[in-house]
Design a protein around this motif. Structure first.
Motif, PDB file in Angstrom:
ATOM      1  N   GLN A  34     -63.931  12.275  35.497  1.00 30.53           N
ATOM      2  CA  GLN A  34     -63.052  11.131  35.821  1.00 30.53           C
ATOM      3  C   GLN A  34     -63.315  10.626  37.239  1.00 30.53           C
ATOM      4  N   VAL A  35     -63.451  11.633  38.150  1.00 27.76           N
ATOM      5  CA  VAL A  35     -63.706  11.207  39.562  1.00 27.76           C
ATOM      6  C   VAL A  35     -65.034  10.488  39.671  1.00 27.76           C
ATOM      7  N   ASN A  37     -66.531   8.842  37.237  1.00 26.32           N
ATOM      8  CA  ASN A  37     -66.342   7.496  36.684  1.00 26.32           C
ATOM      9  C   ASN A  37     -65.641   6.565  37.680  1.00 26.32           C
ATOM     10  N   GLU A  38     -64.613   7.146  38.287  1.00 31.81           N
ATOM     11  CA  GLU A  38     -63.900   6.335  39.278  1.00 31.81           C
ATOM     12  C   GLU A  38     -64.811   5.969  40.455  1.00 31.81           C
ATOM     13  N   LEU A  42     -65.897   2.550  41.656  1.00 33.78           N
ATOM     14  CA  LEU A  42     -65.727   2.153  43.056  1.00 33.78           C
ATOM     15  C   LEU A  42     -67.043   1.718  43.692  1.00 33.78           C
TER      16      LEU A  42
END
Length: 281
Positions: A34-35, A37-38, A42
């Protein structure tokens, strides 16, 4: 460290720990995905923003360059305008100084003109006064000339009358001499006649006295009586001596001066001249 009773407990324990760790790892992997992907999102957003910022930066650089060019042109134009304005200011200052000098010169000329105008006014007044005085003198001289001409005419007439009177006196003297000669001859004859008669002395003395009285009476009858001066009326312009009436006071003054310088003439002649002057004026 935990104490175990036997190996099975220890194995169970470590199995449980492994399961927990696997769960934690799975959770961490999911969270890391998730990080990631984030972070990828970003990063993509950051790339987009970076691209946009680069485009903006490029655009800003272009704008900055154009603004710099415009600024340089504006500065050049402003410097040029400032130089032109400074030159115009210097020219205007020079013109102002020239105008001030011209105004000072005009003021000085105006002062000189006012001074000359005052001098001309004063000189005009003086000349006007002198001119009026000269006109008065000319009027007085004209009156005196008229009086002199009239006096010349009267003197000439008096000379003619005197010559006539001399001729008459000569004629009368001749007549008187002839009469005296006749009377002397008569006296001689009468004395010669009365010399022979008594009382001849009284008659002889009275006869010459009678002849003398008759001669004096004849002279008085021959001499004209002086006529009296005509009175011209009581006024301030009439002469008190001869009664002549003048036009103005200056003429009266000149006429009074003529009485002081007038020669002594017989009464008959003076009365004739007074009549002539009164008729002239």
């Amino acid at each position: 460290m935990a104490e175990f009773k036997d190996k099975d407990e220890e194995i169970k324990y470590w199995k449980e720990k492994c399961i927990e760790l696997e769960k934690d790892l799975a959770e961490l992997s999911e969270s890391s995905k998730q990080v990631e992907n984030e972070l990828e999102a970003l990063l993509q957003d950051a790339d987009k923003n970076n691209k946009e910022l680069r485009t903006k930066n490029n655009r800003m650089k272009l704008d900055f360059e154009t603004l710099q060019d415009k600024l340089s042109q504006f500065q050049e134009d402003s410097f040029r305008q400032i130089e032109e304005l400074q030159q115009a200011n210097t020219t205007f200052q020079e013109r102002e100084e020239n105008y001030k000098k011209y105004i000072r010169e005009l003021e000085q000329k105006n002062d000189d003109l006012e001074r000359s105008q005052r001098e001309t006014h004063t000189s005009y007044r003086e000349y006007n006064e002198k001119f009026n005085g000269a006109l008065e003198k000319i009027a007085i001289l004209q009156d005196e000339l008229c009086e002199k001409e009239s006096l010349k005419a009267t003197v000439q007439r008096l000379k003619d009358e005197a010559s006539e009177l001399r001729q008459e006196i000569k004629i009368q003297e001749k007549k008187m001499l002839s009469e005296q000669e006749k009377s002397a001859a008569d006296r001689r004859r009468s004395s010669f006649r009365l010399a022979t008669m008594p009382g001849s002395l009284d008659i002889g003395n009275t006869a010459p006295n009678k002849n003398k009285n008759s001669a004096q009476n004849l002279r008085k009858s021959r001499s004209p009586e002086p006529p009296r001066a005509k009175t011209m009326g009581v006024s301030s312009l009439c002469c008190p001596t001869c009664g002549r009436r003048c036009k103005n006071k200056s003429g009266l003054a000149s006429h009074m001066r003529s009485h002081k310088t007038e020669p002594s003439v017989p009464l008959a002649a003076s009365s004739r001249t007074r009549r002539r002057r009164s008729s002239v004026h």
